[in-house]
Motif scaffolding. Structure first.
Motif, PDB file in Angstrom:
ATOM      1  N   LYS A  62       0.883  -1.245  -0.084  1.00 28.41           N
ATOM      2  CA  LYS A  62      -0.039   0.217  -0.112  1.00 28.41           C
ATOM      3  C   LYS A  62       0.980   1.209  -0.117  1.00 28.41           C
ATOM      4  O   LYS A  62       2.045   1.199   0.608  1.00 28.41           O
ATOM      5  CB  LYS A  62      -0.822   0.056   1.283  1.00 28.41           C
ATOM      6  CG  LYS A  62      -2.054  -1.117   1.124  1.00 28.41           C
ATOM      7  CD  LYS A  62      -2.729  -1.046   2.430  1.00 28.41           C
ATOM      8  CE  LYS A  62      -3.807  -2.139   2.576  1.00 28.41           C
ATOM      9  NZ  LYS A  62      -4.554  -1.982   3.721  1.00 28.41           N
ATOM     10  N   LYS A  63       0.324   2.310  -0.366  1.00 29.99           N
ATOM     11  CA  LYS A  63       0.972   3.630  -0.668  1.00 29.99           C
ATOM     12  C   LYS A  63       1.400   4.156   0.751  1.00 29.99           C
ATOM     13  O   LYS A  63       2.294   4.635   1.114  1.00 29.99           O
ATOM     14  CB  LYS A  63       0.413   4.723  -1.433  1.00 29.99           C
ATOM     15  CG  LYS A  63       0.295   4.262  -2.975  1.00 29.99           C
ATOM     16  CD  LYS A  63      -0.597   5.389  -3.637  1.00 29.99           C
ATOM     17  CE  LYS A  63       0.164   6.574  -4.027  1.00 29.99           C
ATOM     18  NZ  LYS A  63      -0.817   7.364  -4.729  1.00 29.99           N
ATOM     19  N   SER A  64       0.460   3.671   1.757  1.00 34.58           N
ATOM     20  CA  SER A  64       0.593   4.318   3.007  1.00 34.58           C
ATOM     21  C   SER A  64       1.685   3.526   3.611  1.00 34.58           C
ATOM     22  O   SER A  64       2.446   4.039   4.469  1.00 34.58           O
ATOM     23  CB  SER A  64      -0.719   4.104   4.027  1.00 34.58           C
ATOM     24  OG  SER A  64      -1.062   2.531   3.931  1.00 34.58           O
ATOM     25  N   GLN A  65       1.964   2.117   3.503  1.00 35.63           N
ATOM     26  CA  GLN A  65       3.120   1.474   3.692  1.00 35.63           C
ATOM     27  C   GLN A  65       4.242   1.860   3.457  1.00 35.63           C
ATOM     28  O   GLN A  65       5.291   2.063   4.045  1.00 35.63           O
ATOM     29  CB  GLN A  65       2.938  -0.041   3.446  1.00 35.63           C
ATOM     30  CG  GLN A  65       1.748  -0.853   4.310  1.00 35.63           C
ATOM     31  CD  GLN A  65       1.726  -1.981   3.731  1.00 35.63           C
ATOM     32  OE1 GLN A  65       1.366  -2.448   2.546  1.00 35.63           O
ATOM     33  NE2 GLN A  65       1.868  -3.232   4.713  1.00 35.63           N
ATOM     34  N   ILE A  66       4.676   2.450   2.075  1.00 31.73           N
ATOM     35  CA  ILE A  66       5.482   2.964   1.354  1.00 31.73           C
ATOM     36  C   ILE A  66       6.021   4.163   2.350  1.00 31.73           C
ATOM     37  O   ILE A  66       7.345   4.292   2.642  1.00 31.73           O
ATOM     38  CB  ILE A  66       5.538   2.927   0.096  1.00 31.73           C
ATOM     39  CG1 ILE A  66       5.320   1.615  -0.735  1.00 31.73           C
ATOM     40  CG2 ILE A  66       6.504   3.951  -0.608  1.00 31.73           C
ATOM     41  CD1 ILE A  66       4.883   1.766  -2.112  1.00 31.73           C
ATOM     42  N   PHE A  67       4.996   4.950   2.281  1.00 28.78           N
ATOM     43  CA  PHE A  67       5.482   6.395   2.819  1.00 28.78           C
ATOM     44  C   PHE A  67       5.817   6.165   4.581  1.00 28.78           C
ATOM     45  O   PHE A  67       6.861   6.649   4.918  1.00 28.78           O
ATOM     46  CB  PHE A  67       4.270   7.260   2.863  1.00 28.78           C
ATOM     47  CG  PHE A  67       4.497   8.528   3.807  1.00 28.78           C
ATOM     48  CD1 PHE A  67       5.149   9.634   2.922  1.00 28.78           C
ATOM     49  CD2 PHE A  67       4.194   8.870   5.003  1.00 28.78           C
ATOM     50  CE1 PHE A  67       5.251  10.968   3.484  1.00 28.78           C
ATOM     51  CE2 PHE A  67       4.352  10.121   5.607  1.00 28.78           C
ATOM     52  CZ  PHE A  67       4.932  11.042   4.848  1.00 28.78           C
ATOM     53  N   ASN A  68       5.190   5.407   5.072  1.00 33.10           N
ATOM     54  CA  ASN A  68       5.720   4.887   6.479  1.00 33.10           C
ATOM     55  C   ASN A  68       7.025   4.214   6.689  1.00 33.10           C
ATOM     56  O   ASN A  68       8.052   4.571   7.667  1.00 33.10           O
ATOM     57  CB  ASN A  68       4.536   4.150   7.313  1.00 33.10           C
ATOM     58  CG  ASN A  68       3.507   4.864   7.772  1.00 33.10           C
ATOM     59  OD1 ASN A  68       3.565   6.034   7.977  1.00 33.10           O
ATOM     60  ND2 ASN A  68       2.126   4.142   8.032  1.00 33.10           N
ATOM     61  N   ALA A  69       7.307   3.252   5.810  1.00 27.16           N
ATOM     62  CA  ALA A  69       8.707   2.749   5.621  1.00 27.16           C
ATOM     63  C   ALA A  69      10.007   3.841   5.478  1.00 27.16           C
ATOM     64  O   ALA A  69      10.816   3.955   6.235  1.00 27.16           O
ATOM     65  CB  ALA A  69       8.744   1.662   4.663  1.00 27.16           C
ATOM     66  N   LYS A  70       9.582   4.742   4.778  1.00 23.05           N
ATOM     67  CA  LYS A  70      10.382   5.878   4.500  1.00 23.05           C
ATOM     68  C   LYS A  70      10.594   6.987   5.392  1.00 23.05           C
ATOM     69  O   LYS A  70      11.834   7.198   6.107  1.00 23.05           O
ATOM     70  CB  LYS A  70      10.039   6.712   3.061  1.00 23.05           C
ATOM     71  CG  LYS A  70      10.050   5.948   1.661  1.00 23.05           C
ATOM     72  CD  LYS A  70       9.582   6.831   0.724  1.00 23.05           C
ATOM     73  CE  LYS A  70      10.023   6.118  -0.713  1.00 23.05           C
ATOM     74  NZ  LYS A  70      11.620   6.108  -0.954  1.00 23.05           N
ATOM     75  N   PHE A  71       9.315   7.132   5.937  1.00 22.21           N
ATOM     76  CA  PHE A  71       9.481   8.470   7.092  1.00 22.21           C
ATOM     77  C   PHE A  71      10.094   7.708   8.254  1.00 22.21           C
ATOM     78  O   PHE A  71      10.919   8.500   8.935  1.00 22.21           O
ATOM     79  CB  PHE A  71       8.044   8.813   7.385  1.00 22.21           C
ATOM     80  CG  PHE A  71       7.790   9.892   8.039  1.00 22.21           C
ATOM     81  CD1 PHE A  71       7.971  11.325   7.630  1.00 22.21           C
ATOM     82  CD2 PHE A  71       7.704   9.638   9.628  1.00 22.21           C
ATOM     83  CE1 PHE A  71       7.758  12.250   8.532  1.00 22.21           C
ATOM     84  CE2 PHE A  71       7.549  10.633  10.345  1.00 22.21           C
ATOM     85  CZ  PHE A  71       7.673  11.989  10.063  1.00 22.21           C
ATOM     86  N   PHE A  72       9.686   6.636   8.858  1.00 25.66           N
ATOM     87  CA  PHE A  72      10.162   6.183  10.100  1.00 25.66           C
ATOM     88  C   PHE A  72      11.475   5.683   9.973  1.00 25.66           C
ATOM     89  O   PHE A  72      12.361   5.804  10.970  1.00 25.66           O
ATOM     90  CB  PHE A  72       9.126   4.904  10.705  1.00 25.66           C
ATOM     91  CG  PHE A  72       7.757   5.480  11.001  1.00 25.66           C
ATOM     92  CD1 PHE A  72       7.677   6.295  12.004  1.00 25.66           C
ATOM     93  CD2 PHE A  72       6.597   5.057  10.384  1.00 25.66           C
ATOM     94  CE1 PHE A  72       6.427   7.118  12.427  1.00 25.66           C
ATOM     95  CE2 PHE A  72       5.363   5.600  10.673  1.00 25.66           C
ATOM     96  CZ  PHE A  72       5.405   6.574  11.767  1.00 25.66           C
ATOM     97  N   MET A  73      12.073   5.172   8.698  1.00 26.05           N
ATOM     98  CA  MET A  73      13.249   4.878   8.590  1.00 26.05           C
ATOM     99  C   MET A  73      14.338   6.158   8.814  1.00 26.05           C
ATOM    100  O   MET A  73      15.340   6.393   9.586  1.00 26.05           O
ATOM    101  CB  MET A  73      13.835   4.062   7.434  1.00 26.05           C
ATOM    102  CG  MET A  73      15.205   3.818   7.263  1.00 26.05           C
ATOM    103  SD  MET A  73      15.633   2.731   5.766  1.00 26.05           S
ATOM    104  CE  MET A  73      14.881   1.117   6.374  1.00 26.05           C
ATOM    105  N   GLY A  74      13.732   7.194   8.041  1.00 25.58           N
ATOM    106  CA  GLY A  74      14.446   8.598   8.197  1.00 25.58           C
ATOM    107  C   GLY A  74      14.563   9.033   9.656  1.00 25.58           C
ATOM    108  O   GLY A  74      15.354   9.578  10.039  1.00 25.58           O
ATOM    109  N   ALA A  75      13.071   9.006  10.090  1.00 25.43           N
ATOM    110  CA  ALA A  75      13.188   9.554  11.561  1.00 25.43           C
ATOM    111  C   ALA A  75      14.023   8.846  12.503  1.00 25.43           C
ATOM    112  O   ALA A  75      14.562   9.453  13.465  1.00 25.43           O
ATOM    113  CB  ALA A  75      11.742   9.435  11.871  1.00 25.43           C
ATOM    114  N   ALA A  76      14.047   7.427  12.265  1.00 24.97           N
ATOM    115  CA  ALA A  76      15.084   6.694  13.318  1.00 24.97           C
ATOM    116  C   ALA A  76      16.504   7.014  13.145  1.00 24.97           C
ATOM    117  O   ALA A  76      17.233   7.147  14.031  1.00 24.97           O
ATOM    118  CB  ALA A  76      14.911   5.378  13.063  1.00 24.97           C
ATOM    119  N   VAL A  77      16.956   7.428  11.844  1.00 29.40           N
ATOM    120  CA  VAL A  77      18.313   7.746  11.588  1.00 29.40           C
ATOM    121  C   VAL A  77      18.715   9.104  12.129  1.00 29.40           C
ATOM    122  O   VAL A  77      19.470   9.243  12.665  1.00 29.40           O
ATOM    123  CB  VAL A  77      18.397   7.630  10.002  1.00 29.40           C
ATOM    124  CG1 VAL A  77      20.097   8.585   9.594  1.00 29.40           C
ATOM    125  CG2 VAL A  77      18.433   6.408   9.506  1.00 29.40           C
TER     126      VAL A  77
END
Length: 325
Positions: free
Chosen positions: A97-112
Motif C-alpha cells: 500500500k502507498k501508506s506502507q511505503i510512506f511509513n517505511a520511508k518516514f520512520f526509517m528517516g526519523a529513526a536515523v
C-alpha cells in the motif's frame, strides 16, 4: 505495519545517504566540544592561565545549528530524487500500500535522525564529564531542541515531497510553508498600512506577541533565540512535526502518482496556488515599489510588476512539467 522486505528495500536504496547523515549527526556535537577544548589548550600555551576559560555555551548554536539541513537532504533523497529518477515508480508498483511505503520511508528517516543525535548527545555528555569545562550552558535544552527541530524540518520536506512531482517543487513548497505565517499575516498588514495609513502591524504585535507568533513560523528555528526562551516553546515544533507527518501521509496515500514531473501531483492545486502566488507577488512588489519612492505611484507600478512576475513564475513552475533525471 510495514513489511520487513520494504524496510530492507528502503535501506539498500538509500544506504549511502542514510549512513553519511547518521555519521554526520552523531559526530558533529562531540567534534564541536573537542574543537572548543583544543582552542582552550591553544590559549593556555599562548597566554596567561587567568585569561583562558573553557566554557561551552549552546545559546549561540555552534556547529549543531545546521543539523536541520540533514533532514532536508534526507527527505529530498527519499522522495524528490527518487521521483525525478523514476525509481519511486518501481517502488509504487510493488505489492504494498502507498501508506506502507510512506511509513517505511518516514520512520526509517526519523529513526536515523533521532538515534544518531541521541548517540551524539551521549558521546558529548561523556566528553563533558572527561574534559570538565568551567561552565556548560543550555546543553540539554539545545540538544533536545535540535532533535525536535531536525525532525520537524524532515517532516515538512517529506510532506512537501508527497504533494509535489519534482525536487524543485518539493523544496519551493517546503520553503513557502516555512515562511507562510509571515506571508499570510504580515505582508497583507503592511499593504493595508500603505493604502489606509493605519498602523495594523502594531495592533498585531499587541494581540500576538513575537514570542507566540514568531515561533509559529518554522524558519524561525534556524536561529537560536528559542534556546534562551521558555523550554515549552519546543512544544510548537513538536506539534508542527505531527501535523506535517499527517499531511504527508494523507497526500502520499491519496494523491495520484502519474503526474511525476508536475509541480503538484493533485491537479486541483494548480489554479488556486497560481492565484496565491500572483497575489503575494502583487503585495510584495507593491511594498517594494512604495518603499523605493514613498509614493502611491510607485506602489501601483510595483503591484503591476508583481502581477507579471507572479504570473510568469507560477506559470512556468506549475504548468511546465520537468523531465526525469
Amino acid at each position: 505495519m510495514v513489511d520487513r522486505g520494504l524496510w530492507f528495500k528502503e535501506w539498500k536504496q538509500n544506504q549511502v545517504v542514510l549512513l553519511v547523515i547518521f555519521a554526520f549527526l552523531m559526530l558533529i556535537n562531540p567534534l564541536s566540544i573537542m574543537s572548543d577544548y583544543f582552542s582552550y589548550q591553544g590559549c593556555l600555551k599562548d597566554n596567561m592561565l587567568e585569561s583562558c576559560t573553557y566554557s561551552i555555551n549552546y545559546s549561540s548554536g555552534g556547529l549543531m545549528q545546521i543539523n536541520w539541513a540533514a533532514g532536508i537532504v534526507l527527505a529530498i533523497s527519499q522522495i524528490g530524487i527518487e521521483r525525478s529518477k523514476g525509481t519511486l515508480d518501481f517502488t509504487l508498483s510493488l505489492p504494498y500500500k502507498k501508506s506502507q511505503i510512506f511509513n517505511a520511508k518516514f520512520f526509517m528517516g526519523a529513526a536515523v535522525l533521532t538515534v544518531s543525535q541521541l548517540l551524539g548527545y551521549l558521546f558529548s555528555e561523556l566528553l563533558i564529564l572527561l574534559l570538565k569545562p568551567d561552565s556548560v550552558l543550555f546543553f540539554h535544552h539545545y540538544v533536545v531542541g535540535m532533535m525536535i527541530i531536525t525532525f520537524m524540518t524532515y517532516a515538512l520536506v517529506m510532506a512537501a515531497g508527497a504533494l509535489t512531482g519534482n525536487v524543485f517543487a518539493q523544496l519551493l513548497t517546503a520553503f513557502t510553508v516555512a515562511i507562510l505565517p509571515f506571508l499570510i499575516i504580515t505582508l497583507p498588514a503592511i499593504n493595508i498600512e500603505i493604502v489606509f495609513g493605519q498602523s495594523i502591524l502594531s495592533r498585531i504585535d499587541q494581540a500576538l506577541t513575537f514570542e507566540v507568533f514568531g515561533y509559529l513560523i518554522p524558519i524561525v528555528y534556524v536561529g537560536t533565540d528559542w534556546v534562551i526562551d521558555s523550554k515549552y516553546i519546543l512544544l510548537i515544533p513538536a506539534a508542527m512535526s505531527m501535523i506535517f507527518y499527517l499531511i504527508g501521509y494523507f497526500s502520499f496515500s491519496k494523491h495520484p502518482s502519474e503526474r511525476n514531473g508536475s509541480f503538484f501531483l493533485w491537479k486541483s492545486f494548480d489554479r488556486p496556488v497560481q492565484i496565491i502566488v500572483i497575489a503575494f507577488g502583487i503585495l510584495g512588489f507593491g511594498y517594494f515599489g512604495y518603499s523605493a519612492g514613498q509614493s502611491i505611484v510607485g506602489y501601483i507600478i510595483g503591484m503591476m510588476i508583481g502581477a507579471v512576475v507572479g504570473f510568469l513564475i507560477s506559470y512556468f513552475s506549475i504548468y511546465k512539467k520537468t523531465k526525469h533525471l
